[in-house]
Design an enzyme around this catalytic site. Structure first.
Site, PDB file in Angstrom:
ATOM      1  N   TRP A  21       0.852  -1.203   0.000  1.00 21.58           N
ATOM      2  CA  TRP A  21       0.000   0.000   0.000  1.00 21.58           C
ATOM      3  C   TRP A  21       0.881   1.244   0.000  1.00 21.58           C
ATOM      4  O   TRP A  21       0.708   2.168  -0.798  1.00 21.58           O
ATOM      5  CB  TRP A  21      -0.907  -0.016   1.240  1.00 21.58           C
ATOM      6  N   ASP A  50       1.536  -8.287  -0.714  1.00 23.35           N
ATOM      7  CA  ASP A  50       0.112  -7.942  -0.606  1.00 23.35           C
ATOM      8  C   ASP A  50      -0.130  -6.594  -1.268  1.00 23.35           C
ATOM      9  O   ASP A  50       0.561  -5.615  -0.985  1.00 23.35           O
ATOM     10  CB  ASP A  50      -0.303  -7.847   0.866  1.00 23.35           C
ATOM     11  N   TYR A  55      -4.911   0.493  -4.540  1.00 20.67           N
ATOM     12  CA  TYR A  55      -3.718   1.185  -4.036  1.00 20.67           C
ATOM     13  C   TYR A  55      -3.127   2.023  -5.164  1.00 20.67           C
ATOM     14  O   TYR A  55      -2.559   1.497  -6.123  1.00 20.67           O
ATOM     15  CB  TYR A  55      -2.676   0.210  -3.492  1.00 20.67           C
ATOM     16  N   HIS A 121     -12.168  -7.075  -0.228  1.00 16.01           N
ATOM     17  CA  HIS A 121     -11.427  -6.007   0.450  1.00 16.01           C
ATOM     18  C   HIS A 121     -12.291  -5.326   1.520  1.00 16.01           C
ATOM     19  O   HIS A 121     -12.947  -4.322   1.241  1.00 16.01           O
ATOM     20  CB  HIS A 121     -10.969  -4.999  -0.601  1.00 16.01           C
ATOM     21  N   SER A 152     -10.200  -9.965   3.372  1.00 21.20           N
ATOM     22  CA  SER A 152      -9.551  -9.033   4.282  1.00 21.20           C
ATOM     23  C   SER A 152     -10.659  -8.441   5.138  1.00 21.20           C
ATOM     24  O   SER A 152     -11.638  -7.908   4.605  1.00 21.20           O
ATOM     25  CB  SER A 152      -8.831  -7.939   3.482  1.00 21.20           C
TER      26      SER A 152
END
Ligand SMILES: NC(=O)c1ccc[n+]([C@@H]2O[C@H](COP(=O)([O-])OP(=O)(O)OC[C@H]3O[C@@H](n4cnc5c(N)ncnc54)[C@H](OP(=O)(O)O)[C@@H]3O)[C@@H](O)[C@H]2O)c1
Length: 327
Positions: A21, A50, A55, A121, A152
């Site tokens: 990220w 990840d 992002y 997500h 997640s």
């Protein structure tokens, strides 16, 4: 670099991974620094990355593709995420067509034929009770677009619900010295079901490096500036949901427990690895120095039982009142 088995999919990954990220979207990290940070982690033996389609609106995925193409050789395991491109981000958007489109975009960004792992997500809570959404993911596996899927999550309760779906191969959850509730039930339950656990925000957004103070400032486009009260997304993602001034005081107590010569960030990562229910930890490094230092946490000796006890006491007394009932 130590390896752990990723749930029941027959693959081992490094116990320290790379959270992408920061390199894709946080503050102003240049493409050169971003690629150098990722290369440093891979050079150190990291085999788990990840990322997410959102992002940097795909920048993180594209940077990863570029680095992997340049390096050639065996590909690390790359986990991405889908769902957050929905605007508004609501349960009714989790349709077959939308999920398929998100996956196709990630396939293009990551320049691959098949995604290793796609994580829903942090979906809206209703999604956990809509088996058809998990069915769409099963169909994407059957079609050969994705190898595996996971979720997640924000909350322990969501994690426990998600692992009831038999093909959920992984759970990504915030787990760090400031977020200890996963140890009480979830991690054992995930291990019992052979579900991989990806521990995110392991440094509490950098607080657990011990480098922050009341004077630390953040760029305007960094969530540590704009999401301190949950203005843009779940407040738990920023500083693990602990009020900043409270966290700074607790960091000083933790500092006393860190053995001499070991950076606090490595100590914080090693604390996470003490739980065998964790598969991999994904600190978000922004440069080569951070990436190398974080990777080195894999080789630290175990923390003593006394240190673990002290950290538990500090958590229960000073941090739990802010987070334990929420996530
Ligand atoms: N909803 C979700 O699924 C979700 C949400 C959040 C995160 N994630 C994943 O979890 C990963 C990690 O989370 P995160 O990046 O938010 O938090 P984090 O790993 O707890 O903290 C990362 C920040 O700490 C600082 N840092 C990292 N390593 C350091 C070191 N060795 N020494 C000093 N400072 C260091 C860097 O910021 P500065 O140098 O600017 O201080 C970096 O941006 C993300 O990259 C992403 O892959 C997923």
């Amino acid at each position: 670099m130590e390896q752990r088995t990723f749930g029941n999919i027959g693959i081992d990954v490094s116990d320290i991974g790379f959270g992408a990220w920061a390199i894709g979207a946080l503050g102003d990290v240049s493409s050169e620094d971003a690629k150098a940070a990722l290369n440093a982690a891979l050079d150190a033996g990291v085999t788990f990355i990840d990322t997410a389609d959102v992002y940097g609106d795909g920048r993180s995925e594209k940077l990863i593709a570029e680095v992997l193409k340049q390096r050639g050789g065996a590909r690390p395991f790359v986990a991405t995420k889908a769902g957050r491109r929905l605007s508004p981000h609501i349960a009714s958007g989790y349709t077959r067509d939308n999920l398929t489109a998100f996956v196709e975009r990630s396939l293009a960004n990551l320049e691959t034929e098949c995604l290793d792992l796609v994580q829903l997500h942090c979906p809206p809570p209703e999604i956990y009770y809509q088996p058809e959404v998990f069915g769409y993911m099963d169909d994407l596996v059957a079609a050969g677009n994705i190898r595996h899927y996971g979720v997640s999550v924000e909350k322990v309760e969501e994690a426990l619900k998600a692992i009831e779906y038999p093909n959920v191969k992984s759970i990504q959850i915030i787990f760090n010295i400031f977020r200890q509730r996963p140890t009480t039930l979830f991690l054992a339950e995930a291990k019992r079901r052979d579900v991989a656990v990806i521990a995110r925000v392991p440094l509490a957004s950098g607080l657990l490096t011990g480098k922050m103070s009341a004077q630390t400032s953040f760029a305007a486009d960094d969530h540590r500036a704009f999401n301190r009260n949950g203005e843009a997304f779940d407040v738990g993602e920023t500083f693990s949901g602990v009020p900043y001034e409270v966290a700074l005081a607790v960091v000083e107590k933790i500092r006393k427990l860190v053995p001499e010569g070991i950076p606090m960030a490595q100590f914080a990562l090693r604390w996470i690895l003490m739980d065998s229910g964790v598969t991999t930890v994904i600190p978000g490094a922004k440069n080569v120095i951070q990436a190398k230092s974080n990777s080195a946490a894999s080789d630290l000796p175990a923390l003593s039982l006394q240190t673990m006890d002290e950290l538990r006491k500090i958590y229960l007394q000073d941090i739990a009142p802010y987070v334990h009932h929420r996530w």
